[in-house]
Design a protein around this motif. Structure first.
Motif, short mmCIF file in Angstrom:
data_model
loop_
_atom_site.label_atom_id
_atom_site.label_comp_id
_atom_site.label_asym_id
_atom_site.label_seq_id
_atom_site.Cartn_x
_atom_site.Cartn_y
_atom_site.Cartn_z
N GLU A 172 15.88 -31.83 5.06
CA GLU A 172 14.83 -30.70 5.04
C GLU A 172 15.99 -29.10 6.02
O GLU A 172 16.82 -29.28 6.80
CB GLU A 172 14.59 -30.91 5.56
CG GLU A 172 13.54 -32.15 5.26
CD GLU A 172 12.90 -31.61 3.13
OE1 GLU A 172 12.16 -30.03 3.24
OE2 GLU A 172 12.71 -32.19 2.52
N CYS A 173 15.34 -28.19 5.34
CA CYS A 173 15.80 -27.21 6.09
C CYS A 173 15.17 -26.82 7.10
O CYS A 173 14.01 -25.80 7.27
CB CYS A 173 16.14 -25.58 5.88
SG CYS A 173 16.84 -25.74 4.11
N GLN A 174 15.32 -27.41 8.31
CA GLN A 174 14.87 -26.99 9.36
C GLN A 174 15.15 -25.73 10.03
O GLN A 174 16.04 -26.69 10.85
CB GLN A 174 14.15 -28.53 10.20
CG GLN A 174 13.04 -29.75 9.39
CD GLN A 174 12.53 -30.51 9.45
OE1 GLN A 174 13.37 -30.97 10.94
NE2 GLN A 174 11.67 -31.59 9.38
N ILE A 175 15.27 -24.96 10.41
CA ILE A 175 16.22 -24.11 10.69
C ILE A 175 15.88 -23.58 12.02
O ILE A 175 14.36 -22.02 11.35
CB ILE A 175 16.79 -22.78 10.20
CG1 ILE A 175 18.01 -23.90 9.81
CG2 ILE A 175 17.63 -22.07 10.77
CD1 ILE A 175 18.72 -22.98 8.29
N GLU A 176 15.79 -23.53 13.58
CA GLU A 176 15.05 -22.66 14.29
C GLU A 176 15.46 -21.85 14.40
O GLU A 176 15.24 -20.45 15.25
CB GLU A 176 14.29 -23.43 15.47
CG GLU A 176 13.36 -24.57 14.88
CD GLU A 176 12.87 -25.09 16.16
OE1 GLU A 176 13.50 -24.72 17.60
OE2 GLU A 176 11.89 -25.97 16.43
N ARG A 177 16.53 -21.45 14.31
CA ARG A 177 17.67 -20.12 14.67
C ARG A 177 19.02 -20.74 14.27
O ARG A 177 19.93 -22.12 14.03
CB ARG A 177 18.40 -20.79 16.59
CG ARG A 177 19.01 -19.49 16.92
CD ARG A 177 17.50 -18.31 17.39
NE ARG A 177 19.27 -16.97 17.84
CZ ARG A 177 17.78 -15.76 17.96
NH1 ARG A 177 17.23 -15.98 17.41
NH2 ARG A 177 18.43 -15.12 18.38
N LEU A 178 19.86 -19.52 13.50
CA LEU A 178 20.59 -19.11 12.87
C LEU A 178 21.64 -18.58 13.56
O LEU A 178 21.61 -17.63 15.00
CB LEU A 178 20.51 -18.51 11.33
CG LEU A 178 19.68 -18.93 10.44
CD1 LEU A 178 19.38 -18.22 9.52
CD2 LEU A 178 20.24 -20.47 9.64
N ASN A 179 23.03 -18.59 13.75
CA ASN A 179 24.85 -18.43 14.54
C ASN A 179 25.50 -18.20 13.24
O ASN A 179 25.81 -18.78 12.54
CB ASN A 179 24.52 -19.43 15.41
CG ASN A 179 23.44 -20.29 16.28
OD1 ASN A 179 23.49 -18.62 16.66
ND2 ASN A 179 23.25 -21.49 16.29
N LEU A 237 31.57 -16.44 9.40
CA LEU A 237 30.05 -16.93 8.00
C LEU A 237 28.74 -17.20 8.54
O LEU A 237 28.44 -17.57 9.70
CB LEU A 237 30.81 -18.71 7.55
CG LEU A 237 30.18 -19.02 6.58
CD1 LEU A 237 30.70 -18.31 4.96
CD2 LEU A 237 30.87 -20.78 6.44
N LEU A 238 27.53 -16.84 8.03
CA LEU A 238 26.37 -16.85 7.60
C LEU A 238 25.71 -17.21 6.68
O LEU A 238 26.22 -16.65 5.38
CB LEU A 238 26.35 -15.51 8.30
CG LEU A 238 24.31 -15.32 9.00
CD1 LEU A 238 24.32 -16.65 10.10
CD2 LEU A 238 23.85 -14.67 9.44
N VAL A 239 24.63 -18.23 6.51
CA VAL A 239 23.74 -18.58 6.10
C VAL A 239 23.36 -18.24 5.79
O VAL A 239 21.78 -18.23 7.34
CB VAL A 239 23.82 -20.39 5.75
CG1 VAL A 239 22.27 -20.38 4.57
CG2 VAL A 239 25.16 -20.64 5.70
N VAL A 240 22.41 -17.68 4.56
CA VAL A 240 20.86 -16.99 4.92
C VAL A 240 19.89 -17.68 3.90
O VAL A 240 19.93 -18.00 2.78
CB VAL A 240 20.57 -15.34 4.10
CG1 VAL A 240 19.35 -14.57 3.37
CG2 VAL A 240 21.58 -14.17 4.98
N PRO A 241 19.16 -18.14 4.72
CA PRO A 241 18.25 -19.73 3.31
C PRO A 241 17.02 -18.82 2.55
O PRO A 241 16.84 -17.55 2.47
CB PRO A 241 17.57 -20.45 4.31
CG PRO A 241 18.48 -19.96 6.31
CD PRO A 241 18.80 -18.89 5.64
N GLN A 242 16.93 -19.83 1.13
CA GLN A 242 16.13 -19.33 -0.24
C GLN A 242 14.77 -18.35 0.86
O GLN A 242 14.28 -19.32 1.87
CB GLN A 242 15.60 -20.07 -0.62
CG GLN A 242 15.05 -19.87 -1.87
CD GLN A 242 14.81 -21.39 -2.60
OE1 GLN A 242 14.85 -21.94 -2.46
NE2 GLN A 242 13.44 -20.84 -3.76
#
Length: 501
Positions: free
Chosen positions: A43-50, A415-420
C-alpha cells in the motif's frame, strides 16, 4: 489406435487455437487503449516524501551503474526500480535482459543500442568481403560464412527515450567522446513481470558480480536485496555460467574450450567492458544534410494524421520486429506546450510511440526558464517519477489529508516520486529547471488546477462562489487571472480579463 491419434491431434489444435485467440485478444485490448494490468507490491502509505539519490554503486572496467534503493517507500508505492548507467568512451554494456519493462532516457552522450527480439530476422548485413566478415583472429568463420548478420541497431543520443519490453535482450555502446549517461525506470508492477517485486538483470556475458566497490565497509554488487530484513544481496551473473559445459558445447555445436569461454568465469572486467579500438558493427549512416530521425518523425506524423487519431489499430500496421523503440523528446520544435517566458513541455505516449502501449509507460520532458512555475496539478491515472537533468527547483506535494508531504529543493541528479492524485506545484530556480518525468501509464493524464483549461476555470461561477465563499468578482479573478496553460510565466499574472469581458 486411429481414434487415439485423432483425439491427440484435436487436443493440440485446440491448444493452438486458444493460444492464438489469447494473443489476438491481447493485441486488440492494447490497441483500444487499455492499460496493461499493474499489481501492487504494497500500500502507498506515505506520510513524508524525500529527495532520493543512488544507494548502491557498482563499478566496472569502463563505467559504473548506480541503483536507487528498491525498499524506499515511494519507489515501492510507484512499483518501479531506478538505475543510472554511466558508460565511458568505447564502453560496452554487456548483453542482458530485465524481468520487467524499462523506459530509458539518455541524459548525455551518444552511442549505439541493439535490442533482440526472438524470431525477428537479421535485417542488418555486412557486404561480401568486408572487414565484418573476418573473425576476431583474422580468419574466416566456421561454415564459410563471409557476412555478419544481426538484428537492427539504433543510434542513440541525448534526449532519446528508449522503450524496452520485458525480457528483450539489449546492449549499449558509447560511440562518443564524452560519458554516455542513461537513466532507466523499470516497471516492476507491470503484469509482464511474473517473478517477485524485485529488479533482476540477467546477463548473457561477462562476470557481473566482479563489479564491486567498498562503500561504508560493505560490498556493493549487482542484485536485488534479500527480503525479510537481511542486508545481504543476491548477485546478478552470467546465465551461461550456470550451465554444464558439455550441454553448451552440444547446444552451440562448438568445442568445450569455446563453451568454457561463454561462462566468462575468469573475467574481471564487470558488466561494462572497454572495447579495444572501435566497435565494428553494421549500421546505416545519415546522408549529408539529413537530420537524425527527422524524416522518420515527419512520415509517421503524416501517416497518423491521415488515419485519424481515433482510428483503432488492427494489429498489423507495426509488428514487434519493425516497431520503433526510440523517440527524441529534447528538440524544441517537438514541444507540445510552449511559453516564451516560461518554458516548454514535450510529452511522449502511446500515440506518438506505439510500443509504449505494450509496456504501459510514458514520459514528459520539461524545460523551465528562471522562476517559471508549473501550475498546480495532479496525475489522474499514474504515478510520476521525476529525474532532474539540469538546474534545480522547489516542489510542493500535498496528499488527500491536505498534508504537505514534500516541500523542498530538487537538484540535478536527484529523484522524486509524485504519487497518483497527489497535488503538486513546481517552481524553477535561478538557473532554470530541467527534468524528465517517467509515468506509469502509456497514456498518462494530468489535470491542472490553475490557468487555462484548469479545473477551477471549468467550474461555473456560482459553484466557485459558494465553494470558497467569495464574491462574483473574486470568483472571476480565480477563474480568469491566468491565461497561460500549464507553464506559467514568473513574476506577475498574465493578461487579466476585466469585468467588462
Amino acid at each position: 489406435m486411429a481414434t487415439k491419434t485423432i483425439n491427440v491431434l484435436a487436443f493440440v489444435l485446440l491448444l493452438q487455437y486458444a493460444s492464438c485467440y489469447a494473443q489476438i485478444e491481447q493485441v486488440t485490448s492494447r490497441s483500444q487503449g487499455q492499460q496493461p494490468h499493474r499489481f501492487r507490491g504494497g500500500e502507498c502509505q506515505i506520510e513524508r516524501l524525500n529527495t532520493l539519490e543512488p544507494s548502491r554503486r557498482i563499478e566496472a572496467e569502463a563505467g559504473v551503474s548506480e541503483l536507487w534503493d528498491e525498499d524506499e517507500g515511494q519507489l515501492q508505492c510507484a512499483g518501479v526500480a531506478v538505475v543510472r548507467h554511466i558508460i565511458q568512451k568505447r564502453g560496452l554494456f554487456l548483453p542482458a535482459f530485465t524481468n520487467a519493462p524499462e523506459l530509458m532516457y539518455v541524459v548525455q552522450g551518444r552511442g549505439f543500442q541493439g535490442v533482440v527480439f526472438p524470431g525477428c530476422p537479421e535485417t542488418y548485413q555486412s557486404p561480401e568481403g568486408s572487414q565484418h566478415s573476418q573473425s576476431r583472429y583474422g580468419g574466416q568463420m566456421r561454415g564459410e560464412r563471409t557476412q555478419d548478420q544481426h538484428q537492427k541497431v539504433q543510434q542513440i543520443r541525448e534526449g532519446d527515450i528508449i522503450a524496452l519490453p520485458a525480457g528483450a535482450t539489449h546492449w549499449i555502446y558509447n560511440q562518443g567522446q564524452s560519458e554516455l549517461v542513461i537513466v532507466s525506470v523499470v516497471d516492476l508492477s507491470n503484469q509482464e513481470n511474473q517473478l517477485d517485486h524485485s529488479f533482476r538483470k540477467f546477463f548473457l556475458a561477462g562476470n557481473p558480480q566482479q563489479g564491486r566497490q567498498q562503500q561504508g565497509g560493505s560490498s556493493q554488487s549487482w542484485g536485488p536485496r534479500r527480503r525479510g530484513g537481511s542486508s545481504q544481496q543476491e548477485s546478478f551473473g552470467n546465465i551461461f555460467s550456470g550451465f554444464d559445459e558439455q550441454i553448451l558445447s552440444e547446444s552451440f555445436a562448438i568445442d568445450t574450450e569455446l563453451a568454457q569461454k561463454l561462462k566468462c568465469q575468469d573475467d574481471q572486467r564487470g558488466h561494462i567492458v572497454e572495447v579495444q579500438n572501435e566497435l565494428q558493427i553494421v549500421s546505416p549512416r545519415y546522408r549529408e544534410g539529413e537530420q537524425e530521425g527527422e524524416s522518420e518523425w515527419k512520415r509517421e506524423r503524416e501517416w497518423r494524421g491521415g488515419r485519424g487519431r481515433g482510428t483503432r489499430d488492427n494489429g498489423l500496421e507495426e509488428t514487434l520486429c519493425t516497431m520503433r523503440l526510440r523517440e527524441n523528446i529534447n528538440k524544441p520544435e517537438k514541444a507540445d506546450i510552449y511559453n516564451p517566458r516560461g518554458g516548454r513541455f514535450t510529452t511522449l505516449n502511446s500515440f506518438s510511440l506505439p510500443i509504449l502501449s505494450f509496456i504501459g509507460l510514458s514520459a514528459t520532458r520539461a524545460v523551465l526558464y528562471r522562476d517559471a512555475i508549473v501550475a498546480p496539478h495532479y496525475h489522474m491515472n499514474c504515478h510520476g517519477v521525476i529525474y532532474v537533468t539540469r538546474g534545480s527547483g522547489r516542489i510542493q506535494i500535498v496528499d488527500d489529508s491536505a498534508n504537505t508531504v514534500f516541500d523542498g529543493q530538487l537538484q540535478e541528479g536527484q529523484l522524486l516520486v509524485v504519487p497518483q492524485n497527489f497535488a503538486v506545484v513546481k517552481k524553477a530556480g535561478s538557473e532554470g529547471f530541467e527534468y524528465v518525468s517517467f509515468r506509469t501509464n502509456d497514456n498518462a493524464m494530468v489535470s491542472s488546477l490553475a490557468g487555462r483549461l484548469s479545473v477551477i476555470r471549468s467550474l461555473p461561477e456560482q459553484v466557485v462562489m459558494n465553494s470558497y465563499d467569495v464574491s462574483r468578482e473574486e470568483a472571476r479573478r480565480l477563474k480568469y487571472s491566468r491565461e497561460e496553460f500549464a507553464v506559467l510565466s514568473p513574476g506577475s499574472r498574465s493578461s487579466q480579463r476585466g469585468m467588462e469581458d
